[in-house]
Write an enzyme that holds these catalytic residues in place. Sequence first.
Site, PDB file in Angstrom:
ATOM      1  N   ASP A  17     -25.155  23.023 -16.709  1.00  0.00           N
ATOM      2  CA  ASP A  17     -25.937  21.811 -17.066  1.00  0.00           C
ATOM      3  C   ASP A  17     -27.200  21.666 -16.161  1.00  0.00           C
ATOM      4  O   ASP A  17     -28.417  21.731 -16.472  1.00  0.00           O
ATOM      5  CB  ASP A  17     -25.472  20.499 -16.954  1.00  0.00           C
ATOM      6  CG  ASP A  17     -24.291  20.236 -18.282  1.00  0.00           C
ATOM      7  OD1 ASP A  17     -24.298  21.490 -18.857  1.00  0.00           O
ATOM      8  OD2 ASP A  17     -23.911  19.264 -18.520  1.00  0.00           O
ATOM      9  N   ARG A  97     -22.072   9.749  -4.203  1.00  0.00           N
ATOM     10  CA  ARG A  97     -23.229   9.866  -4.379  1.00  0.00           C
ATOM     11  C   ARG A  97     -24.255   9.266  -3.481  1.00  0.00           C
ATOM     12  O   ARG A  97     -25.451   9.797  -3.602  1.00  0.00           O
ATOM     13  CB  ARG A  97     -23.388   9.040  -5.920  1.00  0.00           C
ATOM     14  CG  ARG A  97     -22.314   9.404  -6.957  1.00  0.00           C
ATOM     15  CD  ARG A  97     -22.363  10.823  -7.156  1.00  0.00           C
ATOM     16  NE  ARG A  97     -21.560  11.436  -8.220  1.00  0.00           N
ATOM     17  CZ  ARG A  97     -20.846  12.464  -8.119  1.00  0.00           C
ATOM     18  NH1 ARG A  97     -20.899  13.184  -6.925  1.00  0.00           N
ATOM     19  NH2 ARG A  97     -20.068  12.781  -9.202  1.00  0.00           N
ATOM     20  N   ASP A 126     -22.985   7.499 -12.773  1.00  0.00           N
ATOM     21  CA  ASP A 126     -23.875   8.337 -11.628  1.00  0.00           C
ATOM     22  C   ASP A 126     -25.404   8.220 -11.634  1.00  0.00           C
ATOM     23  O   ASP A 126     -26.012   8.240 -10.662  1.00  0.00           O
ATOM     24  CB  ASP A 126     -23.484   9.995 -11.785  1.00  0.00           C
ATOM     25  CG  ASP A 126     -22.147  10.185 -11.081  1.00  0.00           C
ATOM     26  OD1 ASP A 126     -21.627   9.222 -10.373  1.00  0.00           O
ATOM     27  OD2 ASP A 126     -21.611  11.325 -11.374  1.00  0.00           O
ATOM     28  N   SER A 180     -14.897  17.511 -18.150  1.00  0.00           N
ATOM     29  CA  SER A 180     -15.831  17.355 -16.905  1.00  0.00           C
ATOM     30  C   SER A 180     -15.065  17.125 -15.727  1.00  0.00           C
ATOM     31  O   SER A 180     -14.344  16.347 -15.521  1.00  0.00           O
ATOM     32  CB  SER A 180     -16.719  16.090 -17.477  1.00  0.00           C
ATOM     33  OG  SER A 180     -17.655  15.670 -16.424  1.00  0.00           O
TER      34      SER A 180
END
Length: 409
Positions: A17, A97, A126, A180
């Site tokens: 991705d 994050r 996210d 994922s």
Amino acid sequence: MARKIGKIVLAYSGGLDTSIILKWLQETYECEVVTFTADLGQGEELEPARAKAAMLGVRDIRIVDLREEFVRDFVFPMLRANALYEGQYLLGSSIARPLISKHLVAIARDVGADAVAHGSTGKGNDQVRFELAVNALAPSLEVIAPWRQWNIRSRTELLAYAEQRRIPVPSDKRGEAPFSIDANLLHTSTEGKVLENPAEIAPDYIYQRTVDPVDAPDAPETVTIGFESGDPVSVNGALMTPAALLTELNRLGGRHGVGRLDLVENRFIGMKSRGVYETPGGTILLAAHRGMESITLDRAAAHLKDEIMPRYAELIYNGFWFAPEREMLQALIDRSQAFVSGEVTVRLYKGGAAVIARTSPSSLYSADLVTFEESTVAYDHHDAEGFIRLNGLRLRSWAARNTLSPASS
């Protein structure tokens, strides 16, 4: 586009991705793209990410080892709060994050970039976490979120885009969307495929860090963790750096099937999502830290921490690590940890992590006070009579009122 972008820094994993996103940014904005890959202890070789970025024409490739900073400055402060989102989730993805965002912004400033970009989809948490962090750290930077901008709408279109531009596509990425997976030193999370149906049992092969508790050793194993001012510093008497300590506890916990969680959670943007998490070391540390606090924190202080914990955890989950209210709560939490020092012994067995012993030079526990035997501490049992009577005063008044109330007849 509102303004001309001269340079972009992309949070780049090296996966399919973000590789497609890298190419799309180059074509769409016709500018230089710098890639930033964070080593958070995800357990993958990062040199392939460098090679793929170079193959796609990137001249400035940044791969930064953030393992110690991640555990020391993000995981440990969060663990001081005993943070659990919705009472269960140890926030493994959420807490990574803000660190990635911090370095994304720092690199953007270093190279004079106009924008940063991420590969988060428009359905997840996210995107919010990355962009709120950038808002707090560098509000003048533009944030590019390709999944919200391009016209690619399906996995088939994504693969076609990759093949047209000769971007390597792993065999498991063809056809049905794969699981994922997000991994770092604190946890591994898995979503997608059969997990999208909460009625389906998660297949065994998705677990990466932990053995099935059924297959774990039949004999328990004990581990002793040393704390100083709320932070773990040693395992079985050996002093360790934060990253090394968490790595060792991951190894021990994984061997005994500790830290598995199958959860349907409420995403910040409003939908429910199912994920399977493995957090072996973090699960052990949470149990040990609470065990340490049980003998070193005053009752009211401990209860206050438990009251604010859900709010603190929600702030991290929702992406507000750099917000003033999180920093205010952190100051309160950190102040409570001054005497949270000592050792806690945890027994690992068949998926469980149970505290079985704790000791501290700052312990508030008094055996003389609680013993059923004769003690040296002056404690008058008759004092409890007045204590109970005063606490019962409002209940007696309430009961008397109810006996006269028409509603009670």
